[in-house]
Design an enzyme around this catalytic site. Structure first.
Site, PDB file in Angstrom:
ATOM      1  N   ARG A   1      63.316 -11.378  70.539  1.00 24.51           N
ATOM      2  CA  ARG A   1      64.692 -11.873  70.467  1.00 24.51           C
ATOM      3  C   ARG A   1      65.556 -10.743  69.940  1.00 24.51           C
ATOM      4  NH1 ARG A   1      63.595 -15.347  73.540  1.00 24.51           N
ATOM      5  NH2 ARG A   1      63.577 -17.598  73.226  1.00 24.51           N
TER       6      ARG A   1
ATOM      7  N   GLU B   1      73.897 -11.838  73.097  1.00 20.24           N
ATOM      8  CA  GLU B   1      73.852 -11.917  74.569  1.00 20.24           C
ATOM      9  C   GLU B   1      75.004 -12.757  75.097  1.00 20.24           C
ATOM     10  OE1 GLU B   1      69.967 -13.186  75.863  1.00 20.24           O
ATOM     11  OE2 GLU B   1      68.992 -11.682  74.606  1.00 20.24           O
TER      12      GLU B   1
ATOM     13  N   HIS C   1      67.536  -9.846  79.908  1.00 23.32           N
ATOM     14  CA  HIS C   1      66.694 -10.979  79.498  1.00 23.32           C
ATOM     15  C   HIS C   1      65.908 -11.575  80.669  1.00 23.32           C
ATOM     16  CE1 HIS C   1      66.282 -14.123  76.070  1.00 23.32           C
ATOM     17  NE2 HIS C   1      65.173 -14.040  76.792  1.00 23.32           N
TER      18      HIS C   1
HETATM   19  P1  NAP Z   1      53.700 -17.065  69.154  1.00 27.69           P
HETATM   20  O1  NAP Z   1      52.415 -17.329  69.858  1.00 27.69           O
HETATM   21  O2  NAP Z   1      54.221 -18.081  68.190  1.00 27.69           O
HETATM   22  O3  NAP Z   1      53.566 -15.638  68.452  1.00 27.69           O
HETATM   23  C1  NAP Z   1      54.448 -15.154  67.497  1.00 27.69           C
HETATM   24  C2  NAP Z   1      53.593 -14.485  66.441  1.00 27.69           C
HETATM   25  O4  NAP Z   1      54.455 -13.796  65.537  1.00 27.69           O
HETATM   26  C3  NAP Z   1      52.756 -15.471  65.616  1.00 27.69           C
HETATM   27  O5  NAP Z   1      51.435 -14.984  65.581  1.00 27.69           O
HETATM   28  C4  NAP Z   1      53.425 -15.414  64.249  1.00 27.69           C
HETATM   29  O6  NAP Z   1      52.525 -15.633  63.187  1.00 27.69           O
HETATM   30  C5  NAP Z   1      53.905 -13.994  64.224  1.00 27.69           C
HETATM   31  N1  NAP Z   1      54.924 -13.757  63.203  1.00 27.69           N
HETATM   32  C6  NAP Z   1      55.929 -14.572  62.819  1.00 27.69           C
HETATM   33  N2  NAP Z   1      56.665 -13.964  61.865  1.00 27.69           N
HETATM   34  C7  NAP Z   1      56.089 -12.755  61.652  1.00 27.69           C
HETATM   35  C8  NAP Z   1      56.365 -11.677  60.778  1.00 27.69           C
HETATM   36  N3  NAP Z   1      57.398 -11.720  59.943  1.00 27.69           N
HETATM   37  N4  NAP Z   1      55.560 -10.591  60.827  1.00 27.69           N
HETATM   38  C9  NAP Z   1      54.519 -10.529  61.677  1.00 27.69           C
HETATM   39  N5  NAP Z   1      54.174 -11.530  62.524  1.00 27.69           N
HETATM   40  C10 NAP Z   1      54.972 -12.622  62.500  1.00 27.69           C
HETATM   41  O7  NAP Z   1      54.864 -16.840  70.212  1.00 27.69           O
HETATM   42  P2  NAP Z   1      54.764 -16.131  71.651  1.00 27.69           P
HETATM   43  O8  NAP Z   1      54.513 -17.153  72.686  1.00 27.69           O
HETATM   44  O9  NAP Z   1      53.848 -14.947  71.543  1.00 27.69           O
HETATM   45  O10 NAP Z   1      56.287 -15.653  71.791  1.00 27.69           O
HETATM   46  C11 NAP Z   1      56.827 -14.728  70.874  1.00 27.69           C
HETATM   47  C12 NAP Z   1      58.335 -14.661  71.016  1.00 27.69           C
HETATM   48  O11 NAP Z   1      58.659 -14.013  72.232  1.00 27.69           O
HETATM   49  C13 NAP Z   1      59.035 -16.018  71.125  1.00 27.69           C
HETATM   50  O12 NAP Z   1      59.285 -16.599  69.863  1.00 27.69           O
HETATM   51  C14 NAP Z   1      60.309 -15.684  71.872  1.00 27.69           C
HETATM   52  O13 NAP Z   1      61.352 -15.456  70.945  1.00 27.69           O
HETATM   53  C15 NAP Z   1      59.969 -14.391  72.619  1.00 27.69           C
HETATM   54  N6  NAP Z   1      59.993 -14.576  74.078  1.00 27.69           N
HETATM   55  C16 NAP Z   1      60.860 -13.852  74.809  1.00 27.69           C
HETATM   56  C17 NAP Z   1      60.870 -13.979  76.183  1.00 27.69           C
HETATM   57  C18 NAP Z   1      61.794 -13.168  77.046  1.00 27.69           C
HETATM   58  O14 NAP Z   1      62.210 -13.652  78.080  1.00 27.69           O
HETATM   59  N7  NAP Z   1      62.114 -11.952  76.682  1.00 27.69           N
HETATM   60  C19 NAP Z   1      60.014 -14.878  76.811  1.00 27.69           C
HETATM   61  C20 NAP Z   1      59.133 -15.601  76.020  1.00 27.69           C
HETATM   62  C21 NAP Z   1      59.122 -15.440  74.646  1.00 27.69           C
HETATM   63  P3  NAP Z   1      52.300 -17.117  62.597  1.00 27.69           P
HETATM   64  O15 NAP Z   1      51.412 -17.790  63.603  1.00 27.69           O
HETATM   65  O16 NAP Z   1      51.670 -16.865  61.279  1.00 27.69           O
HETATM   66  O17 NAP Z   1      53.658 -17.774  62.514  1.00 27.69           O
END
Ligand code: NAP
Length: 320
Positions: free
Chosen positions: A239, A268, A286
């Site tokens: 993000r 954005e 995006h």
């Molecule tokens: P996810 O499975 O929830 O992974 C996020 C990871 O980040 C979790 O392991 C979380 O740990 C960790 N985390 C949270 N805060 C942290 C910190 N301060 N330091 C280090 N690690 C931390 O989510 P995902 O499916 O991989 O997606 C990740 C993000 O990608 C989404 O939240 C979204 O904002 C973004 N995204 C962007 C697009 C795009 O179009 N560009 C598309 C999809 C997703 P915990 O489990 O301990 O909370």
């Protein structure tokens, strides 16, 4: 629990979705579909949510307390995204409104895209394309527009959830070793855990995969750029506000890092004006999950959540 009839149930859908997906929603309610190309205003969202049992929202809608309170009949907010930083989840919960998101179905698509950005940034693809289109290319030259090799280098992943892991699994194909900075018990065989500080200090490419939370807002700012290698690249498909965009522009201007590739931005669709004139940053709008197959799967999952909840069943993918 008494289930309202289809004709008593109204569902707000905040953007056009494939007709095959909307047909599934029609089985449980009448659809109020917003057809604008840009997000509806906050005022319009507040007024159109009145009387709705469900809303299928995108990350462009701010589902804040005012919107949630206006939706007195609301049972579910189904976000077509894995991140849900656009929704006040605590307030929704306090009002008994279920919030769902679309994990897993977009993981591989975003991981592929992240590698696309890593390759494009390190091999200067968009910069090269601009030269060709401007008619400024003078022909092949031995030392023209050289990029950086990935083989043997370190990819540092900040956040090791679904997408971070999927990015890591692709690394062996490029001969890249993986390090990660994560919270809790996260781990991955063949990847080295390290502090964020050390990861920034030792990685050749840093890629962000954390959700946007109060803790991760501006996680990468001036102090982080000062720690990074001058030859390093920063990739963001998480993000926008995870990076302090003004600090990134400064770091690129000062050549504190070699380059960056951004899919997401702080405000954005606005982009920090200083970034627009820099050659060493690749800017895309995006598109991380932007394939027909993945976007359809995301919409399908959001609609399946609405159908489940309005039919009195548990949501499939509630936010944690
Ligand atoms: P996810 O499975 O929830 O992974 C996020 C990871 O980040 C979790 O392991 C979380 O740990 C960790 N985390 C949270 N805060 C942290 C910190 N301060 N330091 C280090 N690690 C931390 O989510 P995902 O499916 O991989 O997606 C990740 C993000 O990608 C989404 O939240 C979204 O904002 C973004 N995204 C962007 C697009 C795009 O179009 N560009 C598309 C999809 C997703 P915990 O489990 O301990 O909370």
């Amino acid at each position: 629990m008494a289930i309202a009839s289809r004709l008593d149930t109204s569902i707000l859908v905040t953007r056009k979705l494939p007709s095959s997906v909307l047909a599934k929603l029609e089985s449980v309610g009448l659809i109020d579909l917003y057809l604008g190309e840009t997000p509806m205003s906050h005022d319009e969202l507040r007024s159109r949510i009145v009387g709705k049992a469900a809303v299928v929202s995108m990350l462009t809608e701010q589902i804040d307390p005012a919107v949630i309170d206006a939706g007195q009949d609301l049972k579910i907010v189904a976000n077509v995204a894995v991140g849900y930083n656009n929704i006040d989840v605590g307030h929704a919960r306090s009002r008994g409104v279920i919030v769902t998101h679309t994990p897993d179905v977009l993981t591989e698509s975003v991981a592929d895209f992240t590698w696309g950005l890593i390759l494009a940034a390190t091999r200067r693809l968009s910069e090269g394309e601009r030269v060709v289109r401007a008619g400024a290319w003078k022909g092949w030259a031995f030392d023209f527009m050289l990029g950086a090799e990935l083989r043997g280098k370190q990819l540092g992943l900040v956040g090791l959830g679904r997408i971070g892991r999927a990015v890591a699994t692709r690394a062996p194909a490029f001969g890249v070793r993986v390090a990660f900075a994560a919270r809790g018990a996260a781990g991955l065989e063949s990847a080295e855990p390290m502090s964020l500080d050390r990861l920034l200090n030792t990685s050749d490419v840093v890629s962000l995969h954390v959700p946007l939370t109060p803790e991760t807002r501006h996680l990468i700012g001036k102090p982080a750029f000062a720690r990074m290698k001058r030859s390093a690249y920063l990739i963001n498909t998480s993000r926008g506000p995870v990076i302090d965009e003004g600090a990134l522009a400064w770091a690129l201007q000062q050549r504190l890092i070699a380059g960056a590739a951004l899919d997401v931005y702080e405000n954005e669709p606005a982009v920090h004006p200083d970034l627009l004139s820099l050659e060493n940053v690749l800017l895309v709008p995006h598109l991380g999950s932007g394939t027909t197959e993945t976007r359809t799967a995301m919409a399908d999952l959001a609609v399946a959540n609405v159908v489940a909840v309005l039919s009195g069943r548990p949501a499939l993918t509630p936010v944690p």
